[in-house]
Design a protein around this motif. Sequence first.
Motif, PDB file in Angstrom:
ATOM      1  N   LEU A  10      -1.158 -17.372 -24.290  1.00  0.00           N
ATOM      2  CA  LEU A  10       0.216 -17.797 -24.525  1.00  0.00           C
ATOM      3  C   LEU A  10       0.639 -18.848 -23.496  1.00  0.00           C
ATOM      4  N   GLU A  11       0.311 -18.637 -22.219  1.00  0.00           N
ATOM      5  CA  GLU A  11       0.636 -19.617 -21.183  1.00  0.00           C
ATOM      6  C   GLU A  11      -0.123 -20.920 -21.387  1.00  0.00           C
ATOM      7  N   SER A  12      -1.316 -20.837 -21.949  1.00  0.00           N
ATOM      8  CA  SER A  12      -2.139 -22.035 -22.111  1.00  0.00           C
ATOM      9  C   SER A  12      -1.553 -23.014 -23.127  1.00  0.00           C
ATOM     10  N   PHE A  13      -0.695 -22.539 -24.034  1.00  0.00           N
ATOM     11  CA  PHE A  13      -0.076 -23.451 -24.994  1.00  0.00           C
ATOM     12  C   PHE A  13       0.891 -24.417 -24.306  1.00  0.00           C
ATOM     13  N   ALA A  14       1.305 -24.116 -23.063  1.00  0.00           N
ATOM     14  CA  ALA A  14       2.181 -25.017 -22.308  1.00  0.00           C
ATOM     15  C   ALA A  14       1.384 -26.102 -21.572  1.00  0.00           C
ATOM     16  N   ILE A  15       0.065 -25.986 -21.545  1.00  0.00           N
ATOM     17  CA  ILE A  15      -0.778 -26.983 -20.867  1.00  0.00           C
ATOM     18  C   ILE A  15      -0.968 -28.170 -21.803  1.00  0.00           C
ATOM     19  N   VAL A  16      -0.375 -29.296 -21.427  1.00  0.00           N
ATOM     20  CA  VAL A  16      -0.473 -30.498 -22.250  1.00  0.00           C
ATOM     21  C   VAL A  16      -1.721 -31.288 -21.882  1.00  0.00           C
ATOM     22  N   ASN A  17      -1.988 -31.411 -20.592  1.00  0.00           N
ATOM     23  CA  ASN A  17      -3.135 -32.176 -20.106  1.00  0.00           C
ATOM     24  C   ASN A  17      -4.046 -31.241 -19.319  1.00  0.00           C
ATOM     25  N   PRO A  18      -5.199 -30.865 -19.859  1.00  0.00           N
ATOM     26  CA  PRO A  18      -6.072 -29.929 -19.150  1.00  0.00           C
ATOM     27  C   PRO A  18      -6.691 -30.524 -17.879  1.00  0.00           C
ATOM     28  N   PHE A  19      -6.558 -31.821 -17.705  1.00  0.00           N
ATOM     29  CA  PHE A  19      -7.131 -32.464 -16.518  1.00  0.00           C
ATOM     30  C   PHE A  19      -6.108 -32.596 -15.394  1.00  0.00           C
ATOM     31  N   ASP A  20      -4.869 -32.114 -15.621  1.00  0.00           N
ATOM     32  CA  ASP A  20      -3.828 -32.090 -14.597  1.00  0.00           C
ATOM     33  C   ASP A  20      -2.698 -31.189 -15.084  1.00  0.00           C
ATOM     34  N   PHE A  21      -2.704 -29.927 -14.635  1.00  0.00           N
ATOM     35  CA  PHE A  21      -1.666 -28.988 -15.052  1.00  0.00           C
ATOM     36  C   PHE A  21      -1.307 -28.071 -13.896  1.00  0.00           C
ATOM     37  N   GLY A  22      -0.168 -27.439 -14.002  1.00  0.00           N
ATOM     38  CA  GLY A  22       0.295 -26.538 -12.958  1.00  0.00           C
ATOM     39  C   GLY A  22      -0.022 -25.093 -13.275  1.00  0.00           C
ATOM     40  N   CYS A  23      -0.334 -24.339 -12.229  1.00  0.00           N
ATOM     41  CA  CYS A  23      -0.543 -22.901 -12.393  1.00  0.00           C
ATOM     42  C   CYS A  23       0.794 -22.274 -12.792  1.00  0.00           C
ATOM     43  N   PRO A  24       0.817 -21.418 -13.821  1.00  0.00           N
ATOM     44  CA  PRO A  24       2.075 -20.798 -14.237  1.00  0.00           C
ATOM     45  C   PRO A  24       2.676 -19.888 -13.163  1.00  0.00           C
ATOM     46  N   ALA A  25       1.863 -19.380 -12.240  1.00  0.00           N
ATOM     47  CA  ALA A  25       2.356 -18.445 -11.229  1.00  0.00           C
ATOM     48  C   ALA A  25       2.791 -19.136  -9.935  1.00  0.00           C
ATOM     49  N   CYS A  26       1.952 -20.035  -9.393  1.00  0.00           N
ATOM     50  CA  CYS A  26       2.241 -20.623  -8.077  1.00  0.00           C
ATOM     51  C   CYS A  26       2.493 -22.129  -8.125  1.00  0.00           C
ATOM     52  N   SER A  27       2.400 -22.740  -9.282  1.00  0.00           N
ATOM     53  CA  SER A  27       2.646 -24.182  -9.498  1.00  0.00           C
ATOM     54  C   SER A  27       1.660 -25.100  -8.784  1.00  0.00           C
ATOM     55  N   SER A  28       0.529 -24.585  -8.336  1.00  0.00           N
ATOM     56  CA  SER A  28      -0.509 -25.448  -7.760  1.00  0.00           C
ATOM     57  C   SER A  28      -1.028 -26.387  -8.826  1.00  0.00           C
ATOM     58  N   ARG A  29      -1.325 -27.614  -8.473  1.00  0.00           N
ATOM     59  CA  ARG A  29      -1.875 -28.577  -9.423  1.00  0.00           C
ATOM     60  C   ARG A  29      -3.347 -28.238  -9.644  1.00  0.00           C
ATOM     61  N   GLY A  44     -15.003 -26.294 -18.032  1.00  0.00           N
ATOM     62  CA  GLY A  44     -13.768 -26.557 -18.751  1.00  0.00           C
ATOM     63  C   GLY A  44     -13.803 -27.877 -19.486  1.00  0.00           C
ATOM     64  N   GLU A  45     -14.351 -28.915 -18.837  1.00  0.00           N
ATOM     65  CA  GLU A  45     -14.480 -30.222 -19.494  1.00  0.00           C
ATOM     66  C   GLU A  45     -15.330 -30.113 -20.751  1.00  0.00           C
ATOM     67  N   MET A  46     -16.466 -29.435 -20.633  1.00  0.00           N
ATOM     68  CA  MET A  46     -17.352 -29.278 -21.784  1.00  0.00           C
ATOM     69  C   MET A  46     -16.657 -28.502 -22.905  1.00  0.00           C
ATOM     70  N   THR A  47     -15.920 -27.457 -22.556  1.00  0.00           N
ATOM     71  CA  THR A  47     -15.218 -26.650 -23.554  1.00  0.00           C
ATOM     72  C   THR A  47     -14.120 -27.450 -24.240  1.00  0.00           C
ATOM     73  N   VAL A  48     -13.346 -28.215 -23.448  1.00  0.00           N
ATOM     74  CA  VAL A  48     -12.262 -29.011 -24.018  1.00  0.00           C
ATOM     75  C   VAL A  48     -12.823 -30.069 -24.966  1.00  0.00           C
ATOM     76  N   TRP A  49     -13.858 -30.777 -24.540  1.00  0.00           N
ATOM     77  CA  TRP A  49     -14.437 -31.824 -25.400  1.00  0.00           C
ATOM     78  C   TRP A  49     -15.074 -31.231 -26.654  1.00  0.00           C
ATOM     79  N   ALA A  50     -15.797 -30.131 -26.512  1.00  0.00           N
ATOM     80  CA  ALA A  50     -16.444 -29.510 -27.673  1.00  0.00           C
ATOM     81  C   ALA A  50     -15.407 -29.012 -28.678  1.00  0.00           C
ATOM     82  N   SER A  51     -14.340 -28.362 -28.188  1.00  0.00           N
ATOM     83  CA  SER A  51     -13.323 -27.876 -29.127  1.00  0.00           C
ATOM     84  C   SER A  51     -12.553 -29.043 -29.736  1.00  0.00           C
TER      85      SER A  51
END
Length: 102
Positions: A14-33, A40-47
């Motif tokens: 559910l939180e992942s639907f708020a991630i627009v750019n998987p190559f630069d996103f904030g942690c939902p808990a601590c806001s770390s970039r 992850g790159e391989m998974t994003v490109w394959a999907s």
Amino acid sequence: MIICPRCKHSVTVLESFAIVNPFDFGCPACSSRLQVGRKGEMTVWASGILGSLLAAYTSHLWTVQLAGAHQILGFVAMVFLAMAIPFQWVTVRYADALLRRG
């Protein structure tokens, strides 16, 4: 699994639907970039590629069916929901995250 290296928060689907750019996103808990790691790159490109192929097949079915507009929109909405949630789950399940530098 997407886990923040700083606070160890595990990103939910559910939180992942708020991630627009998987190559630069904030942690939902601590806001770390964060950014996806190598897996992850391989998974994003394959999907993304698989999703594009399924979208092309859906548009092909759309033109072959020649149904009314409301039937086509319903069909596309059902296919989108059937594809989006499993793709998102796979990406969250198999991707890794790194702290973003810079």
